[in-house]
Design a protein around this motif. Structure first.
Motif, PDB file in Angstrom:
ATOM      1  N   GLU A 167      45.829  29.721  40.890  1.00 14.25           N
ATOM      2  CA  GLU A 167      44.475  30.267  40.846  1.00 14.25           C
ATOM      3  C   GLU A 167      44.236  31.036  39.552  1.00 14.25           C
ATOM      4  OE1 GLU A 167      41.602  33.423  43.298  1.00 14.25           O
ATOM      5  OE2 GLU A 167      43.609  32.947  44.026  1.00 14.25           O
ATOM      6  N   GLN A 168      45.215  31.867  39.158  1.00 12.26           N
ATOM      7  CA  GLN A 168      45.072  32.650  37.930  1.00 12.26           C
ATOM      8  C   GLN A 168      45.105  31.759  36.696  1.00 12.26           C
ATOM      9  OE1 GLN A 168      44.178  35.609  37.781  1.00 12.26           O
ATOM     10  NE2 GLN A 168      44.696  36.535  39.746  1.00 12.26           N
ATOM     11  N   LEU A 169      45.963  30.749  36.693  1.00  9.42           N
ATOM     12  CA  LEU A 169      46.038  29.822  35.565  1.00  9.42           C
ATOM     13  C   LEU A 169      44.720  29.050  35.409  1.00  9.42           C
ATOM     14  CD1 LEU A 169      49.651  28.449  36.110  1.00  9.42           C
ATOM     15  CD2 LEU A 169      48.878  29.679  34.077  1.00  9.42           C
ATOM     16  N   ALA A 170      44.149  28.621  36.522  1.00  9.24           N
ATOM     17  CA  ALA A 170      42.885  27.880  36.466  1.00  9.24           C
ATOM     18  C   ALA A 170      41.756  28.757  35.943  1.00  9.24           C
ATOM     19  CB  ALA A 170      42.536  27.345  37.856  1.00  9.24           C
ATOM     20  N   ARG A 171      41.724  30.003  36.403  1.00  5.76           N
ATOM     21  CA  ARG A 171      40.693  30.937  35.935  1.00  5.76           C
ATOM     22  C   ARG A 171      40.858  31.200  34.434  1.00  5.76           C
ATOM     23  NH1 ARG A 171      41.008  36.196  39.141  1.00  5.76           N
ATOM     24  NH2 ARG A 171      40.434  34.750  40.798  1.00  5.76           N
ATOM     25  N   HIS A 172      42.124  31.347  34.010  1.00  2.00           N
ATOM     26  CA  HIS A 172      42.395  31.585  32.593  1.00  2.00           C
ATOM     27  C   HIS A 172      41.973  30.385  31.753  1.00  2.00           C
ATOM     28  CE1 HIS A 172      44.491  33.189  29.078  1.00  2.00           C
ATOM     29  NE2 HIS A 172      45.007  31.986  28.901  1.00  2.00           N
ATOM     30  N   ARG A 173      42.192  29.202  32.272  1.00  2.00           N
ATOM     31  CA  ARG A 173      41.800  27.990  31.546  1.00  2.00           C
ATOM     32  C   ARG A 173      40.285  27.932  31.363  1.00  2.00           C
ATOM     33  NH1 ARG A 173      44.503  23.234  30.541  1.00  2.00           N
ATOM     34  NH2 ARG A 173      43.221  21.380  30.229  1.00  2.00           N
ATOM     35  N   GLU A 174      39.557  28.327  32.389  1.00  4.25           N
ATOM     36  CA  GLU A 174      38.099  28.357  32.297  1.00  4.25           C
ATOM     37  C   GLU A 174      37.642  29.380  31.257  1.00  4.25           C
ATOM     38  OE1 GLU A 174      36.722  29.172  36.194  1.00  4.25           O
ATOM     39  OE2 GLU A 174      37.296  27.218  37.003  1.00  4.25           O
ATOM     40  N   GLN A 175      38.311  30.534  31.242  1.00  9.75           N
ATOM     41  CA  GLN A 175      37.964  31.565  30.266  1.00  9.75           C
ATOM     42  C   GLN A 175      38.242  31.080  28.852  1.00  9.75           C
ATOM     43  OE1 GLN A 175      40.364  34.831  31.602  1.00  9.75           O
ATOM     44  NE2 GLN A 175      38.859  35.535  33.098  1.00  9.75           N
ATOM     45  N   THR A 176      39.362  30.381  28.689  1.00  7.75           N
ATOM     46  CA  THR A 176      39.725  29.870  27.372  1.00  7.75           C
ATOM     47  C   THR A 176      38.685  28.879  26.868  1.00  7.75           C
ATOM     48  OG1 THR A 176      42.085  30.135  27.853  1.00  7.75           O
ATOM     49  CG2 THR A 176      41.500  28.637  26.067  1.00  7.75           C
ATOM     50  N   ALA A 177      38.208  28.020  27.761  1.00  9.16           N
ATOM     51  CA  ALA A 177      37.197  27.033  27.369  1.00  9.16           C
ATOM     52  C   ALA A 177      35.908  27.718  26.943  1.00  9.16           C
ATOM     53  CB  ALA A 177      36.928  26.081  28.526  1.00  9.16           C
ATOM     54  N   SER A 178      35.578  28.833  27.582  1.00 13.92           N
ATOM     55  CA  SER A 178      34.314  29.506  27.286  1.00 13.92           C
ATOM     56  C   SER A 178      34.330  30.249  25.958  1.00 13.92           C
ATOM     57  CB  SER A 178      33.973  30.498  28.407  1.00 13.92           C
ATOM     58  OG  SER A 178      34.847  31.606  28.367  1.00 13.92           O
ATOM     59  N   ARG A 179      35.502  30.442  25.368  1.00 15.00           N
ATOM     60  CA  ARG A 179      35.575  31.157  24.095  1.00 15.00           C
ATOM     61  C   ARG A 179      35.935  30.235  22.941  1.00 15.00           C
ATOM     62  NH1 ARG A 179      40.683  33.711  26.734  1.00 15.00           N
ATOM     63  NH2 ARG A 179      42.377  32.500  25.860  1.00 15.00           N
TER      64      ARG A 179
END
Length: 259
Positions: A167-179
């Protein structure tokens, strides 16, 4: 498992299940493993693949002295048995492995680890598939190696940590894409984030298992890519990005100090 082992298992899970982001999850996991297992040194790293996580992944560490980290970055990183393709294959197959299982000779253990009092190590992997991979490295002192009992508990812990980590890795991946507009590599981004939080180059090097010169190189690239003239300007831009409406809340996670 014995009752004490279940207590350790629950203690670690309770420590990490309320983490708000991947960074906090990693930091909480470091502290929990230190508390409930007594490990001398711990690194919790993440990457897109296992090979990336163990070889150049970002994350946090605790329990290692600045001298140890500097020696590792300068002389032993490329010889680390856990950073080999062999180790990645064994980790992928077993989930948890020891240094004795991945090392093909004793040079790394005898010439590097033992002078620092480290007598054994173990690695654990949680594969989040498209979300990425979490790698946990653990070191022991005062015992010949990570105990068979600990290995059994770690294998059980790994299964229970998996959904939280994914769950944390997926959320981090989404954050990375947004920046993506920052156009930084993951390592440059991590250096920029820590610099914006006020860490010195030496502290950043200790956190990321890299040399100070490498920190300077990544920071220069980050300043150039973001159009910032100084660390102060970078910190100001970072704070604007973290405000409500940005990717995450402005509350920064706590630093893990080396001892």
């Amino acid at each position: 498992m014995a009752v004490a082992d279940y207590r350790r298992l629950v203690g670690v899970l309770e420590a990490v299940d309320r983490a708000t982001d991947l960074r906090e999850f990693q930091e909480r996991l470091v502290r929990a493993l230190q508390r409930w297992f007594g490990y001398a040194g711990i690194a919790v790293l993440h990457g897109g693949t296992l090979y990336e996580a163990v070889g150049s992944g970002c994350g946090v560490q605790g329990g290692y002295s600045p001298r140890f980290l500097a020696d590792y970055a300068a002389h032993w990183a490329e010889s680390d048995p856990f950073r080999t393709e062999r180790a990645c294959r064994l980790l992928t197959a077993a989930g948890v492995v020891t240094l004795d299982e991945v090392a093909q000779d004793r040079e790394y253990a005898e010439r590097f680890l033992r002078p620092y009092g480290i007598t054994g190590k173990a690695g654990m992997v949680i594969d989040g598939g498209p979300a990425g991979v979490l790698y946990v490295g653990m070191a022991v002192r005062d015992t010949p190696q990570v105990s068979v009992r600990d290995l059994a508990v770690l294998r059980t812990l790994r299964r229970h940590l998996a959904p939280l980590a994914v769950e944390q890795l997926a959320r981090h991946r989404e954050q990375t894409a947004s920046r993506s507009e920052w156009r930084l590599t993951p390592r440059e981004w991590e250096v920029a984030r820590l610099a914006a939080q006020g860490l010195t180059n030496q502290r950043i090097a200790d956190r990321l298992f890299i040399g100070v010169d490498t920190v300077k190189k990544h920071l220069s690239r980050a300043l150039e890519a973001t159009g910032c003239a100084s660390r102060v300007e970078l910190a100001a831009r970072w704070r604007r990005w973290e405000r409500p409406g940005g990717v995450r809340n402005a509350a920064a996670t706590a630093d893990i100090h080396s001892t």
